[in-house]
Enzyme design. Structure first.
Site, PDB file in Angstrom:
ATOM      1  N   ARG A   1       0.847  -1.191   0.000  1.00  0.00           N
ATOM      2  CA  ARG A   1       0.000   0.000   0.000  1.00  0.00           C
ATOM      3  C   ARG A   1       0.885   1.244   0.000  1.00  0.00           C
ATOM      4  O   ARG A   1       2.051   1.187   0.369  1.00  0.00           O
ATOM      5  CB  ARG A   1      -0.903   0.021   1.244  1.00  0.00           C
ATOM      6  N   THR A   2       0.295   2.347  -0.424  1.00  0.00           N
ATOM      7  CA  THR A   2       1.033   3.612  -0.366  1.00  0.00           C
ATOM      8  C   THR A   2       1.074   4.072   1.079  1.00  0.00           C
ATOM      9  O   THR A   2       0.116   4.638   1.597  1.00  0.00           O
ATOM     10  CB  THR A   2       0.345   4.678  -1.246  1.00  0.00           C
ATOM     11  N   LEU A   3       2.182   3.789   1.743  1.00  0.00           N
ATOM     12  CA  LEU A   3       2.303   4.149   3.153  1.00  0.00           C
ATOM     13  C   LEU A   3       2.694   5.612   3.320  1.00  0.00           C
ATOM     14  O   LEU A   3       2.344   6.240   4.312  1.00  0.00           O
ATOM     15  CB  LEU A   3       3.335   3.247   3.837  1.00  0.00           C
TER      16      LEU A   3
END
Length: 245
Positions: free
Chosen positions: A22-24
């Site tokens: 995921r785009t952290l």
């Protein structure tokens, strides 16, 4: 001793190394968007900087786009996620046009769609890392709203994202009024953007101002503001602060 290699289970590749990601954290980001209602429609301003972390990597990023016939969208945050949102909106507008029923989505409907989109992605723990401003005019009714990356949303006469929410909104609360002319609205937005330029490290002196009225959307060519950097507080900003020398 048995040197035969042990047989690996069929799903051994599905360990932690292959988990979906995921785009952290955002990578390339844009800073504040400021918008307000004026007597004929909506005015919106944003600079054109794109920061890679703390490095100002790109200086020609357009962060305001027309949506359909009646709406204008501005975005702070991750630029690639903004591009993904524009793809979602292209599909939405195309689907609406396919009905060919003489009607078209207004700014309120687009704003509602964006609130559902952002909240849905937040619930999947895969948020679109943006704060959005959506303004528009349809049938003489002006509309201006904002939505955060987790779906928090509201309407108001003036809105701002990012640092602008802290530094520009107080100016707007003090100086905005309902019968603001186009010229005065532009001056007020420029005042807000100048304060952000002085105080926000991610802001650059290259901005665009967009307007939307019943006639449609107009986005200005990029331009710079006149600035003054000789204030005494700028000479040594840390002077007198605790823990500095």
């Amino acid at each position: 001793m048995n040197f035969m290699a042990s047989k690996q289970p069929e799903n051994f590749l599905l360990g932690p190394e292959s988990d979906s990601q995921r785009t952290l954290y955002p990578y390339v980001t844009g800073t504040s968007v400021v918008a307000l209602k004026y007597k004929d429609g909506i005015l919106m301003a944003a600079d054109m900087g794109g920061s890679y972390g703390s490095t100002l990597r790109y200086k020609n990023v357009e962060r305001m786009k027309p949506i359909g016939k009646h709406s204008l969208l501005g975005a702070s945050g991750e630029i690639s996620d903004f591009q993904e949102i524009l793809r979602y909106l292209d599909d939405l507008i195309l689907y609406d046009n396919m009905w060919d029923d003489g009607n078209s989505l207004g700014p309120k409907e687009v704003h509602n769609y964006l609130t559902r989109l952002m909240y849905n992605r937040r619930n999947k723990f895969n948020p679109l890392w943006n704060s959005l401003v959506l303004g528009g005019v349809k049938k003489g009714e002006k509309y201006l709203g904002t939505v955060s990356m987790i779906g928090v949303n509201f309407e108001d006469n003036h809105v701002a994202t990012g640092f602008g929410n802290h530094l520009a909104r107080p100016i707007l609360r003090q100086e905005w009024h309902e019968n603001l002319s186009f010229e005065d609205g532009v001056k007020l937005l420029e005042k807000c953007m100048r304060v952000l330029l002085y105080r926000d490290r991610s802001a650059i002196n290259k901005l665009q101002i967009a307007k939307i009225t019943e006639e449609g959307v107009t986005i200005s060519q990029p331009y710079s503001l006149k600035t003054y950097w000789e204030f005494s507080a700028f000479a040594n900003p840390a002077q007198g602060a605790v823990g500095t020398w």
